[in-house]
Design a protein around this motif. Structure first.
Motif, mmCIF file in Angstrom:
data_model
loop_
_atom_site.group_PDB
_atom_site.id
_atom_site.type_symbol
_atom_site.label_atom_id
_atom_site.label_comp_id
_atom_site.label_asym_id
_atom_site.label_seq_id
_atom_site.Cartn_x
_atom_site.Cartn_y
_atom_site.Cartn_z
ATOM 1 N N VAL A 272 15.142 3.222 -0.975
ATOM 2 C CA VAL A 272 13.745 3.828 -1.059
ATOM 3 C C VAL A 272 13.534 5.024 0.050
ATOM 4 C CG1 VAL A 272 11.224 3.269 -1.173
ATOM 5 C CG2 VAL A 272 12.857 1.675 -2.005
ATOM 6 N N ASN A 273 13.454 6.167 -0.303
ATOM 7 C CA ASN A 273 13.301 7.252 0.428
ATOM 8 C C ASN A 273 11.785 7.541 0.749
ATOM 9 O OD1 ASN A 273 16.139 8.016 1.413
ATOM 10 N ND2 ASN A 273 16.163 8.375 -0.956
ATOM 11 N N PHE A 274 11.212 7.413 1.622
ATOM 12 C CA PHE A 274 9.816 8.043 1.827
ATOM 13 C C PHE A 274 9.430 9.321 2.008
ATOM 14 C CE2 PHE A 274 10.095 3.402 2.864
ATOM 15 C CZ PHE A 274 8.849 2.881 2.331
ATOM 16 N N ARG A 275 8.432 9.763 2.068
ATOM 17 C CA ARG A 275 8.029 11.174 2.260
ATOM 18 C C ARG A 275 7.980 11.444 3.649
ATOM 19 N NH1 ARG A 275 6.716 13.581 -2.492
ATOM 20 N NH2 ARG A 275 5.893 12.600 -4.213
ATOM 21 N N GLY B 261 5.871 11.374 -11.335
ATOM 22 C CA GLY B 261 6.357 12.419 -10.415
ATOM 23 C C GLY B 261 7.395 11.915 -9.381
ATOM 24 N N VAL B 262 7.569 10.688 -9.426
ATOM 25 C CA VAL B 262 8.795 10.122 -8.385
ATOM 26 C C VAL B 262 10.166 9.941 -9.151
ATOM 27 C CG1 VAL B 262 9.548 8.223 -7.044
ATOM 28 C CG2 VAL B 262 7.231 8.929 -7.063
ATOM 29 N N PRO B 263 11.127 10.933 -8.707
ATOM 30 C CA PRO B 263 12.407 10.474 -9.442
ATOM 31 C C PRO B 263 13.008 9.424 -9.327
ATOM 32 C CG PRO B 263 12.524 12.280 -7.826
ATOM 33 C CD PRO B 263 11.289 12.023 -7.776
ATOM 34 N N PHE B 264 13.790 8.786 -10.065
ATOM 35 C CA PHE B 264 14.551 7.458 -9.884
ATOM 36 C C PHE B 264 15.976 7.955 -10.414
ATOM 37 C CE2 PHE B 264 10.335 5.277 -9.810
ATOM 38 C CZ PHE B 264 10.711 4.255 -9.592
ATOM 39 N N TYR B 265 16.914 7.872 -9.383
ATOM 40 C CA TYR B 265 18.144 8.135 -9.637
ATOM 41 C C TYR B 265 19.178 7.152 -9.640
ATOM 42 C CZ TYR B 265 16.584 12.541 -7.525
ATOM 43 O OH TYR B 265 15.669 13.716 -7.400
ATOM 44 N N LEU B 266 19.783 6.799 -10.866
ATOM 45 C CA LEU B 266 20.796 5.626 -11.213
ATOM 46 C C LEU B 266 22.249 6.069 -11.090
ATOM 47 C CD1 LEU B 266 18.870 3.778 -13.957
ATOM 48 C CD2 LEU B 266 18.139 3.833 -11.673
ATOM 49 N N ARG B 267 22.999 5.364 -10.452
ATOM 50 C CA ARG B 267 24.424 5.923 -10.546
ATOM 51 C C ARG B 267 25.339 4.613 -10.211
ATOM 52 N NH1 ARG B 267 26.423 8.730 -4.972
ATOM 53 N NH2 ARG B 267 25.308 6.954 -4.111
ATOM 54 N N PRO C 175 0.905 -1.369 -0.015
ATOM 55 C CA PRO C 175 0.110 -0.065 0.138
ATOM 56 C C PRO C 175 0.918 1.275 -0.104
ATOM 57 C CG PRO C 175 -0.880 -1.406 1.545
ATOM 58 C CD PRO C 175 0.470 -2.142 1.157
ATOM 59 N N LEU C 176 2.085 1.237 0.312
ATOM 60 C CA LEU C 176 2.991 2.178 0.440
ATOM 61 C C LEU C 176 3.885 2.413 -0.752
ATOM 62 C CD1 LEU C 176 3.992 2.080 4.024
ATOM 63 C CD2 LEU C 176 2.207 3.196 3.300
ATOM 64 N N TRP C 177 3.808 1.450 -1.570
ATOM 65 C CA TRP C 177 4.862 1.366 -2.583
ATOM 66 C C TRP C 177 4.373 2.328 -3.809
ATOM 67 C CZ3 TRP C 177 9.300 -0.874 -1.105
ATOM 68 C CH2 TRP C 177 10.317 -1.087 -1.969
ATOM 69 N N ARG C 178 4.017 3.393 -3.821
ATOM 70 C CA ARG C 178 3.635 4.424 -4.702
ATOM 71 C C ARG C 178 3.953 5.790 -4.339
ATOM 72 N NH1 ARG C 178 -1.068 2.420 -5.706
ATOM 73 N NH2 ARG C 178 -0.621 0.422 -4.565
ATOM 74 N N ARG C 179 3.327 6.602 -5.408
ATOM 75 C CA ARG C 179 3.788 8.073 -5.549
ATOM 76 C C ARG C 179 3.476 8.806 -4.240
ATOM 77 N NH1 ARG C 179 0.139 11.576 -7.253
ATOM 78 N NH2 ARG C 179 1.960 12.906 -8.384
ATOM 79 N N GLU C 180 2.350 8.479 -3.684
ATOM 80 C CA GLU C 180 1.768 9.301 -2.522
ATOM 81 C C GLU C 180 2.668 9.217 -1.206
ATOM 82 O OE1 GLU C 180 -1.503 8.277 -5.219
ATOM 83 O OE2 GLU C 180 -0.005 7.055 -4.332
ATOM 84 N N SER C 181 3.498 7.855 -1.153
ATOM 85 C CA SER C 181 4.217 7.658 0.045
ATOM 86 C C SER C 181 6.063 7.849 -0.353
ATOM 87 C CB SER C 181 4.004 6.279 0.543
ATOM 88 O OG SER C 181 2.547 6.174 0.896
ATOM 89 N N ILE C 182 6.297 7.610 -1.433
ATOM 90 C CA ILE C 182 7.476 7.605 -1.767
ATOM 91 C C ILE C 182 8.155 8.662 -2.352
ATOM 92 C CG2 ILE C 182 9.587 6.256 -3.179
ATOM 93 C CD1 ILE C 182 7.879 3.837 -2.667
ATOM 94 N N ALA C 183 9.131 9.468 -1.973
ATOM 95 C CA ALA C 183 9.749 10.726 -2.525
ATOM 96 C C ALA C 183 10.531 10.412 -3.675
ATOM 97 C CB ALA C 183 10.331 11.415 -1.517
ATOM 98 N N ASN C 184 11.646 9.420 -3.462
ATOM 99 C CA ASN C 184 12.543 9.273 -4.587
ATOM 100 C C ASN C 184 13.222 7.862 -4.254
ATOM 101 O OD1 ASN C 184 15.381 9.416 -3.460
ATOM 102 N ND2 ASN C 184 14.429 10.930 -2.821
#
Length: 490
Positions: free
Chosen positions: A346-349, A326-332, A195-204
């Motif tokens: 996984v950084n939550f809001r 709207g959730v940025p994914f950063y690859l490095r 339920p948290l694995w989505r844009r409403e809960s995850i910042a990036n």
């Protein structure tokens, strides 16, 4: 089940560094199927005995003492190992291979192509001409599969003319890591996170694949490849799909790979402007790693003078669907970075309204891939010690960061298998879940090609960074532009 496992490139680095050690561990753990034979194929003139001695020297000189075979263990394992000299361009040599395989009828025959990818088409063509593509045969294709989309498609056409899609196993060993398997279990075997694995809960979401080593003796290969082709097109994008995919309808291989393909097709495409804005490429110069001075990339053996090949890539991307909009994914990824580690963060809001004093860091889930496998969940908890608030007339509760830490080596001390061990066992068993389908692979190339094209037309964007750091400063600025920071900078 009886099996024959044939390694093309039987004296190559991959075979003695990864594949044979993984097979030995599978044998030691009692997981290899019964009645197995392992055949190494190469151009050198060797006998079974001389190859076994060569292999023994390699296996007994490994850095990990616990993984070295004892004298008795090696003798018993070596009884499975055989050698055949072959010129891969000569049809007559494939007839000799067929005769060797026909000395018995194994239930499964796996051809592992641990060679340069430009040999894949000719090997598959000759295997087909020799009748070594019957239903009991599978072929494993080691990365890199192609240099760009066109070459990848050419390889897939050549392989597909001889083997069915279910017989062709494109390996990405990162998918065999226990932490990646537990990412699937975390998401789809538990009700807690979905339920948290989505844009409403995850910042990036951040995916880092960092190496402290340089290119070593592989300067000529690496200079033709670079970090984008070597790590992003395959490993990093496969990890992204595992994080971002929708729940599959079943654990069937194609159900999982269908969902991964949807993610790749949902990635926002790059153009010249977005490459300039959202992609950072770098190349390491001399510096210090682990307290030792190390040379820069241009001073490494077999690297051409003035090379513009990237040893570091950081990029920002987006998955354009309802779950992730709207959730940025950063690859490095990069060579000669501060530490060797691979992780997904996984950084939550933050909480929408805090009733506690001070600034609290948001919750964070860290999936550690190497050098250790595990999960860390970073939370906030009350210390239980109260202090006066600013007015001094009542007590205020302060929160402190705490973490729940799952170390898979400790949690499952007797059931652990390495990534290549897992992939080899799956190849023998015909389990396709962890292998990459041709349409996935081609879509990944299709997504990175605009980056390669932009770099071909603009050679001015290569940044340098000192060995032993986390890459160019521009990589930090890329994330800071959205108000975030890389995990080690938080």
């Amino acid at each position: 089940m009886s099996f024959d496992l044939v390694f093309f490139g039987g004296t190559g680095d991959l075979t003695w560094r990864k594949l044979m050690p993984a097979l030995f561990q599978a044998w030691r753990h009692g997981k290899l199927p019964a009645q197995g034979r392992i055949l190494a194929v190469a151009r050198d003139e060797r006998s079974d005995a001389s190859y076994r001695q060569w292999l023994k020297d390699k296996l007994t000189s490994g850095d990990d003492l616990a993984k070295r075979p004892t004298e008795d263990e090696f003798e018993r394992f070596a009884a499975l190992v055989h050698y055949l000299r072959m010129d891969l361009s000569q049809p007559g040599d494939y007839a000799v291979l067929r005769q060797w395989l026909q000395t018995r009828q194994a239930d499964t025959v796996v051809m592992y192509l641990a060679t340069s990818p430009h040999l894949f088409p000719v090997i598959c063509e000759q295997l087909g001409a020799a009748g070594l593509n019957h239903p009991a045969v599978r072929v494993v294709l080691e990365k890199p599969l192609g240099h760009d989309l066109a070459s990848a498609q050419a390889i897939n056409r050549a392989v597909g003319a001889v083997f069915s899609e279910r017989q062709a196993l494109r390996i990405d060993h990162y998918l065999g890591k226990p932490s990646v398997q537990n990412l699937m279990a975390l998401r789809f075997g538990n009700v807690l996170f979905e339920p948290l694995w989505r844009r409403e809960s995850i910042a990036n979401i951040q995916i880092t694949l960092a190496e402290s080593l340089g290119v070593g003796t592989r300067g000529d290969f690496y200079d033709r490849t670079g970090a984008l082709r070597d790590m992003v097109q395959n490993h990093a994008l496969q990890l992204l799909t595992m994080v971002a995919m929708e729940p599959p309808s079943s654990a069937d291989a194609d159900a999982i790979r269908d969902e991964k393909l949807k993610v790749l097709r949902s990635l926002k495409p790059f153009d010249a402007a977005s490459v300039a804005r959202d992609v950072v490429r770098g190349q390491y110069r001399a510096g210090t790693v682990g307290g030792m001075s190390v040379p820069g990339y241009l001073d490494e053996a077999k690297v051409p003078a003035g090379s513009h090949t990237e040893t570091f890539v950081a990029l920002r991307c987006e998955v354009q669907n309802w779950r992730w909009a709207g959730v940025p994914f950063y690859l490095r990824t990069g060579k000669r970075l501060a530490h060797r580690h691979a992780e997904i963060v996984v950084n939550f809001r933050p909480t929408p309204h805090s009733i506690f004093p001070g600034t609290q860091p948001p919750n964070q889930l860290v999936i550690k891939l190497q050098p250790d496998d595990g999960l860390q969940l970073h939370l906030l908890a009350a210390k239980g010690a109260l202090g006066p608030d600013l007015a001094g007339d009542h007590q205020a509760e302060h929160l402190s960061p705490v973490s729940l830490d799952l170390d898979f080596d400790k949690a499952f001390p007797t059931d652990r298998v390495g990534a290549y061990e897992r992939m080899l066992l799956d190849a023998l068993a015909g389990r396709l879940n962890l292998f990459v389908r041709s349409d996935e692979q081609e879509q990944a190339w299709r997504w990175v090609e605009p980056i390669l094209e932009a770099w071909r037309h603009d050679g001015s964007g290569l940044k340098t960074y000192s060995a032993g750091t986390w890459g160019p400063a521009a990589a930090s600025a890329l994330v800071a532009r959205d108000g975030f920071a890389w995990a080690e900078e938080s």
